[in-house]
Design an enzyme around this catalytic site. Structure first.
Site, PDB file in Angstrom:
ATOM      1  N   CYS A  65      37.501  34.791  36.545  1.00 12.21           N
ATOM      2  CA  CYS A  65      38.710  35.015  37.328  1.00 12.21           C
ATOM      3  C   CYS A  65      39.156  33.653  37.843  1.00 12.21           C
ATOM      4  O   CYS A  65      38.848  32.629  37.239  1.00 12.21           O
ATOM      5  CB  CYS A  65      38.463  36.019  38.447  1.00 12.21           C
ATOM      6  SG  CYS A  65      37.237  35.484  39.654  1.00 12.21           S
ATOM      7  N   ARG A  70      36.126  37.916  41.761  1.00 11.07           N
ATOM      8  CA  ARG A  70      36.466  39.140  41.019  1.00 11.07           C
ATOM      9  C   ARG A  70      35.599  39.284  39.770  1.00 11.07           C
ATOM     10  O   ARG A  70      35.184  40.390  39.419  1.00 11.07           O
ATOM     11  CB  ARG A  70      37.946  39.139  40.616  1.00 11.07           C
ATOM     12  CG  ARG A  70      38.879  39.421  41.783  1.00 11.07           C
ATOM     13  CD  ARG A  70      40.320  39.306  41.369  1.00 11.07           C
ATOM     14  NE  ARG A  70      40.689  37.894  41.309  1.00 11.07           N
ATOM     15  CZ  ARG A  70      41.892  37.437  40.963  1.00 11.07           C
ATOM     16  NH1 ARG A  70      42.847  38.287  40.613  1.00 11.07           N
ATOM     17  NH2 ARG A  70      42.161  36.155  40.954  1.00 11.07           N
TER      18      ARG A  70
END
Length: 101
Positions: A65, A70
């Site tokens: 990410c 994430r």
């Protein structure tokens, strides 16, 4: 499986390894800049894509990410779903860019 550094990823790309790289950022982030050959599957759509990824359950998957948060969640989720070789790009896309790659 341990995570992967931007340098290791770049070296493996330079060696033309066949890598599965999944960018879990939002589509607009992916469109602004991406790692070569990364497919974009935003984190919130990952559960809907499990069937598409099923053939990769025992193969290496590299997730990334922007900064690593994430993709750490994506790694944990995929591991919970039975994927056995998921690696997070340490520092994410920002670290990949900062490494001058």
């Amino acid at each position: 499986m341990s995570d992967i550094t931007p340098t290791e990823l770049h070296q493996r790309q330079q060696a033309h390894e066949n890598l599965t790289i999944i960018d879990v950022r939002e589509t607009w982030e992916h469109e602004e800049g991406r790692i070569a050959d990364a497919q974009n599957i935003p984190l919130n759509t990952l559960p809907d894509k499990l069937d598409d990824l099923a053939e990769l359950k025992d193969q290496e998957i590299i997730v990334h990410c922007k900064g690593g948060g994430r993709s750490a969640s994506a790694k944990a989720y995929l591991t919970q779903q039975g994927f056995t070789n998921v690696r997070n790009l340490v520092g994410g896309y920002q670290a990949y860019l900062a490494a001058g790659i």
